[in-house]
Enzyme design. Structure first.
Site, PDB file in Angstrom:
ATOM      1  N   CYS A  63      19.421   3.073 -35.749  1.00 37.30           N
ATOM      2  CA  CYS A  63      20.466   3.964 -35.224  1.00 37.30           C
ATOM      3  C   CYS A  63      20.046   4.541 -33.878  1.00 37.30           C
ATOM      4  CB  CYS A  63      20.737   5.108 -36.206  1.00 37.30           C
ATOM      5  SG  CYS A  63      21.802   4.635 -37.567  1.00 37.30           S
ATOM      6  N   HIS A  64      21.000   4.604 -32.953  1.00 39.71           N
ATOM      7  CA  HIS A  64      20.721   5.164 -31.638  1.00 39.71           C
ATOM      8  C   HIS A  64      20.835   6.695 -31.674  1.00 39.71           C
ATOM      9  CE1 HIS A  64      21.925   1.013 -30.782  1.00 39.71           C
ATOM     10  NE2 HIS A  64      21.211   1.110 -29.687  1.00 39.71           N
ATOM     11  N   GLU A  99      25.907   8.340 -39.328  1.00 42.20           N
ATOM     12  CA  GLU A  99      25.644   9.786 -39.314  1.00 42.20           C
ATOM     13  C   GLU A  99      26.464  10.503 -40.378  1.00 42.20           C
ATOM     14  OE1 GLU A  99      23.950   8.299 -35.655  1.00 42.20           O
ATOM     15  OE2 GLU A  99      25.815   7.877 -36.701  1.00 42.20           O
ATOM     16  N   ASP A 113      19.748  18.258 -56.568  1.00 42.59           N
ATOM     17  CA  ASP A 113      18.479  18.961 -56.776  1.00 42.59           C
ATOM     18  C   ASP A 113      18.696  20.372 -57.297  1.00 42.59           C
ATOM     19  OD1 ASP A 113      15.541  19.305 -56.353  1.00 42.59           O
ATOM     20  OD2 ASP A 113      16.251  20.794 -54.909  1.00 42.59           O
TER      21      ASP A 113
END
Length: 302
Positions: A63-64, A99, A113
């Site tokens: 990924c950029h 993203e 969690d």
């Protein structure tokens, strides 16, 4: 990493989702009422998702790095499910779908969690991309089969057989790749009368798109803009502004090109540089979106 240096900045959007499945309605009620022992579960997840969105390129090698212009994390609860929706925007050369999905994934992990102490059967499911916009996915399919085009190489040396043409042949190939099959190809010297004869010839043939390559520089023999200008009935300054701006980011002398563009009645004329490298940059900057002018001219909306 994939080379994106040739791409242009556009508005890119992506929406991703993830689902947390609980095993008891009391778990969902605890989330709604803010009584989860570990704290405000939704705000923890929101903050973590924002960090994940910004740090995607740090953990996904291909990924950029890109500027995140906007991000939102929203929740919806129905039955035993907590649905997470993440939306990300950027103005950049590549999309933000990873993203958005990374943000949704991390938000789901944080919720998992924080819920596992009160629900041993909680699980994550359905992390997926819902929507993406921008780049190629946002470009409409343009009908090009019926367009007639012509490429004219303006060069003393090519017309005399001293040099071989590369820019004109590249333009023909590029137009073919855009789905344009009716393409005339010719070579003329850097001469105003010869160039104007080509304009008149292709107008008489009903040509839709006429591309000149060569003669847009600063030498005494570079006369393509002067030859073309009297035929322009509706100038479109933004075309060459876009091309020169794109080139300027790559070659600092791009500002010296004097190319012009506009309609000559119903025929769109573009005057491109003679350099094959510059022509490639102009094609990358202008196509396929420039073909939209034909549908707009016929009355379609932008």
């Amino acid at each position: 990493m994939v080379d994106i240096t040739f791409k242009t900045f556009t508005l890119r959007k992506a929406i991703a989702a993830a689902t947390i499945k609980t095993s008891n309605i009391s778990t969902v009620e605890a989330v709604k009422n803010g009584t989860v022992p570990k704290g405000n579960i939704l705000e923890f997840a929101r903050a973590s998702a924002l960090l994940a969105i910004k740090k995607t390129s740090d953990v996904i090698p291909d990924c950029h790095p890109l500027p995140v212009e906007f991000a939102s994390i929203n929740y919806e609860m129905n039955d035993l499910n907590i649905n997470i929706t993440v939306e990300v925007h950027t103005i950049y050369k590549t999309g933000v779908e990873v993203e958005a999905m990374h943000g949704a994934s991390v938000a789901a992990l944080v919720i998992y969690d924080m819920l596992k102490p009160i629900d041993k059967n909680v699980e994550i499911s359905n992390i997926k991309l819902l929507e993406k916009q921008g780049g190629k996915s946002n470009q409409k399919n343009m009908e090009t089969e019926n367009l007639k085009a012509a490429v004219v190489v303006c060069s003393d040396s090519v017309s005399q057989g001293i040099k071989e043409d590369t820019s004109g042949k590249f333009l023909v190939e590029s137009l073919n790749n855009q789905g344009i099959n009716h393409i005339d190809y010719s070579i003329v010297p850097d001469d105003i009368l010869d160039i104007r004869q080509q304009i008149e010839l292709h107008k008489s043939k009903g040509c839709d798109l006429l591309l000149f390559t060569g003669g847009t520089g600063l030498s005494n023999r570079d006369v393509t803009p002067e030859a073309v200008q009297p035929f322009i009935t509706k100038e479109i300054p933004g075309i060459m502004e876009t091309a020169r701006n794109y080139g300027q980011d790559r070659v600092k002398t791009s500002m010296l090109s004097r190319g012009i563009a506009g309609f000559s009645d119903d025929m769109l004329i573009l005057t491109l540089p003679g350099s094959a490298c510059a022509v490639k940059e102009y094609v990358q900057a202008l196509f396929p979106q420039i073909l939209h002018v034909f549908s707009v001219k016929n009355g379609d909306s932008h």
